[in-house]
Structures are given as structure tokens and as C-alpha cells.
Write an enzyme that holds these catalytic residues in place. Structure first.
Site, short mmCIF file in Angstrom:
data_model
loop_
_atom_site.label_atom_id
_atom_site.label_comp_id
_atom_site.label_asym_id
_atom_site.label_seq_id
_atom_site.Cartn_x
_atom_site.Cartn_y
_atom_site.Cartn_z
N PRO A 24 0.84 -1.21 0.00
CA PRO A 24 0.00 0.00 0.00
C PRO A 24 0.87 1.25 0.00
O PRO A 24 1.80 1.36 0.80
CB PRO A 24 -0.79 -0.13 1.31
N THR A 26 0.64 5.53 -0.30
CA THR A 26 -0.11 6.78 -0.36
C THR A 26 0.43 7.64 -1.49
O THR A 26 1.62 7.92 -1.55
CB THR A 26 0.01 7.52 1.00
N ALA A 57 -3.61 3.28 1.26
CA ALA A 57 -4.50 3.33 2.43
C ALA A 57 -5.68 4.23 2.11
O ALA A 57 -5.51 5.34 1.59
CB ALA A 57 -3.72 3.86 3.63
N HIS A 175 -5.90 -1.92 8.08
CA HIS A 175 -4.66 -1.17 8.38
C HIS A 175 -4.56 -1.00 9.89
O HIS A 175 -5.26 -0.17 10.49
CB HIS A 175 -4.73 0.18 7.68
N ASN A 178 1.63 1.48 11.47
CA ASN A 178 2.21 2.80 11.15
C ASN A 178 1.66 3.98 11.94
O ASN A 178 1.71 5.12 11.48
CB ASN A 178 2.10 3.07 9.64
N TYR A 180 -1.46 4.69 12.92
CA TYR A 180 -2.82 5.18 12.67
C TYR A 180 -3.77 4.57 13.71
O TYR A 180 -3.34 3.92 14.67
CB TYR A 180 -3.20 4.93 11.21
N ARG A 227 -2.53 -5.66 8.41
CA ARG A 227 -1.16 -5.16 8.39
C ARG A 227 -0.80 -4.56 9.74
O ARG A 227 -1.56 -3.73 10.28
CB ARG A 227 -1.01 -4.09 7.30
N ASN A 235 5.25 8.39 13.11
CA ASN A 235 4.05 8.98 13.73
C ASN A 235 4.12 8.97 15.25
O ASN A 235 3.09 8.84 15.94
CB ASN A 235 2.76 8.29 13.24
N GLY A 316 7.36 -1.82 -1.96
CA GLY A 316 6.76 -0.49 -2.05
C GLY A 316 7.43 0.36 -3.10
O GLY A 316 7.03 0.36 -4.28
C1 PHB Z 1 2.32 8.28 4.58
O1 PHB Z 1 1.57 9.00 3.92
O2 PHB Z 1 3.48 8.61 4.84
C2 PHB Z 1 1.85 6.98 5.05
C3 PHB Z 1 0.53 6.63 4.86
C4 PHB Z 1 0.08 5.40 5.30
C5 PHB Z 1 0.94 4.55 5.93
C6 PHB Z 1 2.26 4.90 6.12
C7 PHB Z 1 2.71 6.11 5.66
O3 PHB Z 1 0.55 3.37 6.39
#
Ligand code: PHB
Length: 359
Positions: A24, A26, A57, A175, A178, A180, A227, A235, A316
Site C-alpha cells: 500500500p 499513499t 491506504a 490497516h 504505522n 494510525y 497489516r 508517527n 513499495g
Molecule cells: C504516509 O503517507 O506517509 C503513510 C501513509 C500510510 C501509511 C504509512 C505512511 O501506512
């Protein structure tokens, strides 16, 4: 012959022609109202030779947004936009699943309905800056969710799962990584709750397990992956005992017979690993298929598959710059270099204009 990246595999009921998964990513190029456009369909279609594409995501509700120009999966117009994406990928013989996302505190009032405060397990402002339509601004202190609101979050995941299936996806990925929302509940640096959703591993994992149960009830366990990123500090995330926490989470996830577990095996965005962690031990806790991610190349990917560490590898940045990454790895061909300036936002430059080997 030993298994490698080019061997077929099934993740639950999703049959992959090879073990190279597009991670995934962004890209901030959705249209007005979070509706995927023709250019987004072209981008994913170009990468349909991957064994599986996991979409960028994708926010499950208006409150789940945390960056500009994200696609959503909660309106009829978004479903219509995504249908063009899934049709294009399927016509090329690919498989594609949608990543269900709620950003929690990694947002800003300017990105939320009526300037709402971002929501989180606890009212703790993360270090760092939010990406907004007006550039980088300090994060704000989020509002701690009431227990009575959590069934609404679960309902948003359910709604988004139904819409994902209506949009033709082969499955969904929850998700929980990371930094979130679901990860904010899991790790104790961001979860200081004193109710049934904070404190013990059982309590911190409760929301993730409720979401998983509800999503599985809609999609079927063989179409749902998850994930996680146990030691990713991105973050402003931290946990006091990540190995024990995530071994517990994985043990609990076993009850659902999920299609796969997807692990980010370190810190993203060059963040490094803050804490020691044994991903082989984590993998051994999980009874289903395991997708490994972060910094893999062909040699390391093949080794991880041959050793049984992973069933598939998610790539990625290599898939950003090489739509035909599978063919390039097969041919041991040189790779295009990724241009990080065009990762987030813009149009076709750095998105759909990376050259194919046989162009
Ligand atoms: C990001 O935009 O940096 C980003 C977005 C979703 C993720 C990780 C990083 O899971």
C-alpha cells in the site's frame, strides 16, 4: 524446485500468480470527493502483473482522513471510481484488495468535517507535522474517543468493507500499522486509557479484534488480511514491550483464519527500528500466510520465501518506479530509480510515466 518470488500462492481464497505483492502506497492523487479517477486506474493497471496489489491506504469515513487528495471508500461515487480501477486490474489478470484506513490522531481539523478535532484513544498530541492543503502544520491535541463511540468506528469499517466488495475488490486489508488509529490503540505510547480499551494487552487489542470480527463477518475470513508494524516509530509511536504485545495480537488473530498477516518489519520513511524485535518468532505465532515488507529486494525476497520466513513479499518503492517489477526481477534487468519528490501528490509525472522494460 525451491519456492521463490515467481511461484504461485494462495492467500486465503485469493490466488496469486506470483509472490510479489505491491505494498500500500499513499500517492495523494484522487479526485474531488475522494473519487478515484482514470489516472488512478491507469496507475494500478500498469502494475497488474504483481501477484497482488494492495491499494493505497483508503479512509473508511470522513473522520478517517489525514492527508490531502486521498481516495475514500464510503460514498457511491467512490465505489464507481474504484470499479474502474478493479475492472482495469482484473482485465489484465491481476488481483487487487483495498486497504481500510482510519488515521486517528494523524490528521488536522482542516482535513475533517466542520473543522472537527482528530480522534484517538487518548488526548495525546503526536510529535511532528500534519500534511494539509496549506502545507505542513503542527498536529493538534486529538479528542479521546468515548467508549460509546467505538461501535461507530466498527460500523464504519463494516460499511467500507461492503463498499469495497461492491467496488469489485478481491478482498480487504485492515490497516493496523504505522501509527494510525488501530495501532494507536495497540501501543501504550499512544493509549493511556483506563477503561476496557486500555492497559492490558487484551484491552488494547480489543478494538482491532472487534473490527476484525466484524469485517470477517462481511467479507469472509479468506478475503481479509491485516497489516501491523510492531516497532515502526513513525508517527511518534512507541510501545514498552512490543514483542509480547504483538505475539499476543497474532495469537488472538489466529481465531479468524485470515487470508494473511502482513508485517512491516522495521521503521518506514528511513525511521530505523527503535526496539529489538524477532519477526521470525512473530511469524511462527501466526498459523496462516505471512507477507513480509520493508527493504526487500529480489535476493532477500527469494531467501525469505525459500527459508519459510514469508509466503509473499510486499514491495513499495520498487513498484512505484517499476510498473513491470515482476518482469524486471525475472530478467535480472536494471530498475528505474524512484523520484521521491513525486511520491505524494501531482499528476502523471512520477505516477504513470515510469518506463516499462519493453516500451
Ligand atoms: C504516509 O503517507 O506517509 C503513510 C501513509 C500510510 C501509511 C504509512 C505512511 O501506512
Amino acid at each position: 524446485m525451491a519456492l521463490d518470488l515467481f511461484s504461485p500462492v494462495s492467500l486465503g481464497s485469493i490466488a496469486l500468480k506470483n509472490r510479489m505483492v505491491m505494498a500500500p502506497l499513499t500517492r495523494n492523487r484522487a479526485g474531488e470527493g475522494g473519487v478515484p479517477q482514470a489516472i488512478n486506474a491507469a496507475y494500478y493497471e500498469q502494475r497488474a502483473t504483481a501477484g497482488l496489489i494492495i491499494t493505497e491506504a483508503t479512509p473508511i469515513s470522513t473522520m478517517a482522513h489525514g492527508y490531502p487528495a486521498l481516495p475514500g471508500i464510503y460514498t457511491d461515487a467512490q465505489v464507481a471510481g474504484w470499479l474502474k480501477v478493479t475492472d482495469a486490474v482484473h482485465a489484465k489478470g491481476g488481483k487487487i484488495i483495498l486497504q481500510l484506513w482510519h488515521v486517528g490522531r494523524i490528521s488536522h481539523p482542516s482535513l475533517l468535517p466542520n473543522g472537527a478535532l482528530p480522534v484517538a484513544p487518548s488526548a495525546i498530541k503526536p510529535e511532528g507535522k500534519a500534511f494539509t492543503y496549506k502545507g505542513l502544520v503542527d498536529y493538534v491535541e486529538p479528542r479521546a474517543l468515548e467508549v460509546s463511540e467505538l461501535s461507530g468506528i466498527v460500523a464504519d469499517f463494516v460499511h467500507a468493507t461492503k463498499y469495497s466488495l461492491a467496488a469489485g475488490f478481491d478482498g480487504v486489508e485492515i490497516h493496523a500499522a504505522n501509527g494510525y488509529l488501530l495501532d494507536q490503540f495497540l501501543r501504550d505510547g499512544s493509549n493511556k486509557r483506563t477503561d476496557n480499551y486500555g492497559g492490558s494487552f487484551e484491552n488494547r487489542a480489543r478494538l482491532l479484534l472487534e473490527v476484525t470480527k466484524a469485517v470477517v463477518a462481511v467479507a469472509g475470513s479468506d478475503k481479509v488480511g491485516i497489516r501491523i508494524s510492531p516497532v515502526n516509530p513513525f508517527n511518534d509511536m512507541h510501545d514498552s514491550n512490543p514483542q509480547a504485545l504483538f505475539n499476543y495480537v497474532v495469537d488472538e488473530l489466529n481465531q479468524f483464519n485470515l487470508a494473511y498477516l502482513h508485517a512491516v518489519e522495521g521503521g518506514i520513511h528511513g525511521g530505523g527500528i527503535a526496539d529489538p524485535f524477532d519477526f521470525d518468532a512473530l511469524r511462527k505465532h501466526f498459523k496462516g500466510a505471512y507477507v513480509a515488507n520493508l527493504g526487500y529486494d529480489k535476493v532477500r525476497g527469494n531467501a525469505a520465501i525459500a527459508s519459510g520466513h514469508a509466503d509473499a513479499i510486499a514491495f513499495g518503492v520498487p513498484f512505484i518506479a517499476n510498473p513491470d517489477l515482476v518482469q524486471r526481477y525475472k530478467a535480472d534487468a536494471a530498475l528505474n530509480e524512484a523520484d521521491s519528490k513525486t511520491f505524494y501528490g501531482g499528476s502523471e509525472k512520477g505516477y504513470t510515466d515510469y518506463p516499462f522494460l519493453n516500451a
